[in-house]
Design an enzyme around this catalytic site. Structure first.
Site, PDB file in Angstrom:
ATOM      1  CB  SER A  67      -0.953  -0.044   1.190  1.00 32.93           C
ATOM      2  OG  SER A  67      -1.858   1.015   1.165  1.00 32.93           O
ATOM      3  CG  ASP A 284      -3.504   3.748  -0.997  1.00 30.62           C
ATOM      4  OD1 ASP A 284      -4.192   3.505  -2.001  1.00 30.62           O
ATOM      5  OD2 ASP A 284      -3.428   2.967  -0.032  1.00 30.62           O
TER       6      ASP A 284
END
Length: 560
Positions: A67, A284
């Protein structure tokens, strides 16, 4: 477990010795660490995913991503049959499996678990595990380790889906377990057609507003920017410019991305004075988070952040409006009536101003401990459950019962009141259920939801940002000897232990207008996190500092 299976385990696991002196824990985001020490862990998660597939007799997902972490990190997590996160019941086994010190110990653990869970390993009922990775260079060799782990289970088949966003994999797992064999192309088609439907249903007079305005998206130099470049070619009525797509040579999450923008509140790389007055958003690294922002002037790199709390509020406004229209003149006791239970789910980190605003709208707001798995589980209890964290991770869940009623009602209205406001409201809600990714937070579907609602409302990003003003806040970390000494309750807003600490926090909080403060132990390091809000930034800073001193007095190194 028969001897063939045991031999296969021993043979394959010998190629993936665990790193010495490292203990890993499966959290909300799965396992995360420097990529150089993760090969053994990913191999073992491959075994875990295969066992989970056999236990549930379903398609399971395995995603390799970290992530918003730096590019040298990586991670691995499992998607359950619903497309959601691995069942919390299996997390302790995941930890034990990852930390088994040698092949013999690993095999013993698996044999014991298989017997306890009554899992058959004879290959008579083959199962599929969908694999995917993000754009990190380490993903390729870690993917091979996952394949080896899955391949060590007789009857388990690994299907490499390639480079995907994390939400794409979750969506595919959910769809395949619903009996639909979907591909990435199907995902793009679903999003683009649902978005088009919502835009076409915008009220006259608002439809034209913002339709041709440009949206500039920071792709975090990750997989999301890459996928958005494909998706935008399938959209009509929305011009998207993708920056930091990863093709320009930028580094993943370095000075870019939703996590950076939300925490630092400054423009990401490649944004600046040229973007004043333009809607901007940031994904993200694996595209499961989304925030918007405004570049207010040419003289500073500071931004006005439009975070997950405001995305949640925008979604809540829209959903509430459609339900209100749909229920006009409907007798909820009659055959065509349905009393939809709408719920908003937040954590204690949600800005207090957002909670106050949502309650002023008459909405039911509940709180859970920090972590998407808790938010998702609670949201699933409602007919429509909306959850978002301030960091931009969230989604909307629709119950099957409500969707069945909504589809029937839409059909009924199309026969007797086609084109009416009620009919359009029903169609909008159905389009939302198709557009939003109900398996997981999804920045790509989230962007399209925001854009469709802004068009519907006729709002600029400035108008959206003005629905309420955030209370100033401050977050701090305090190093402690033992973070487990703090036990919390009431969705982490009250410290139950050590005795007396909550009373001390209350005393400090009472000194500040609109003061709110809570502490919670970190899930990964020996620190206690402090969150404080107050009516001014100075007051929030002072409250956080004073409570940090309280924590240090009770739990710091000087207190032991």
């Amino acid at each position: 477990m028969n001897e063939d299976q045991r031999s296969l385990f021993l043979s394959s696991s010998s190629h993936f010795p665990p790193p010495q002196g490292v203990k890993l824990s499966y959290g909300t985001s799965g396992f995360r660490a420097d990529a150089s020490i993760l090969q053994s862990t990913v191999y073992r998660v491959g075994i875990l995913a295969a066992l989970r597939a056999l236990k549930t007799q379903s398609v399971i997902g395995l995603m390799i991503t970290a992530s918003h972490n730096k590019v040298s990190d990586n991670g691995v997590k499992v998607a359950d049959p619903s497309g959601g996160m691995l069942s919390q019941d299996w997390e302790p086994f995941a930890d034990t499996l990852a930390n088994a010190h040698d092949p013999q110990h690993l095999v013993e653990l698996i044999a014991e678990f298989v017997q306890k869970e009554n899992i058959t390993l004879d290959g008579t009922k083959p199962v599929e595990i969908l694999l995917a990775r993000d754009t990190r260079p380490s993903g390729e060799f870690l993917l091979e380790a996952a394949k080896q782990g899955i391949g060590s289970i007789i009857g388990a088949v690994a299907l490499d889906m390639g480079i995907l966003t994390t939400p794409q994999l979750h969506w595919m797992v959910r769809a395949r377990n619903g009996g639909v064999k979907v591909s990435e192309t199907d995902y793009f088609k679903k999003l683009s057609s649902s978005f088009r439907c919502l835009v076409d249903l915008s009220p006259s007079g608002t439809h034209a507003n913002n339709v041709d305005d440009k949206l500039v998206v920071d792709g975090a130099n990750g997989v999301g920017g890459e996928k958005l470049e494909i998706l935008k070619t399938m959209l009509n009525g929305l011009a998207i410019e993708v920056r930091n797509s990863g093709k320009e040579g930028g580094v993943l999450n370095e000075g870019v991305g939703a996590d950076y923008v939300q925490k630092e509140k400054v423009v990401p790389f490649s944004f600046g004075s040229q973007d004043v007055g333009i809607r901007c958003s940031s994904l993200d690294g694996d595209a499961d988070r989304l925030v918007y922002f405004i570049v207010p002037s040419t003289s500073s790199n500071k931004i006005e952040l439009v975070d997950g709390d405001k995305i949640l509020s925008l979604f809540a406004i829209f959903i509430t409006e459609q339900l209100s229209i749909l229920n006009k003149e409907i007798d909820v006791k009659a055959k065509n009536g349905y009393q939809c239970h709408l719920g908003i789910v937040q954590t204690a980190y949600a800005n207090g101003a957002s909670t106050d605003y949502l309650k002023q709208l008459g909405l039911e707001v509940t709180f859970t401990p920090t972590g998407v798995k808790y938010l998702h589980e609670k949201a699933a209890e409602y007919d429509i459950g909306i959850y978002f964290e301030a960091n931009g991770h969230g989604t909307i869940l629709f119950s099957e019962q409500f969707l069945c009623w909504l589809k029937a009602r839409t059909t009924e209205l199309s026969d007797v009141a086609k084109g009416s406001e009620q009919h359009k409201a029903a169609l909008r809600l159905l389009a939302v259920s198709e557009l939003i990714n109900q398996a997981a937070g999804d920045a790509l579907s989230g962007v399209l939801m925001v854009e469709a609602i802004l068009k519907h409302m006729g709002w600029s990003i400035e108008r959206w940002n003005e629905i309420y003003e955030d209370l100033p806040s401050r977050q701090l970390k305090v190093k402690v000897v033992d973070r487990s000494a703090v036990v919390t309750a009431n969705a982490e807003t009250v410290a139950v232990t050590p005795p007396g600490i909550q009373e001390a926090i209350n005393a400090e909080t009472a000194k500040h207008p609109r003061g709110r403060c809570f502490i919670r132990p970190s899930g990964t390091e020996d620190v206690i996190r402090v969150y404080a809000e107050a009516s001014s930034q100075d007051a929030a800073d002072n409250l956080a500092q004073s409570v940090a001193k309280v924590v240090d007095q009770f739990l710091g190194f000087g207190s032991s």
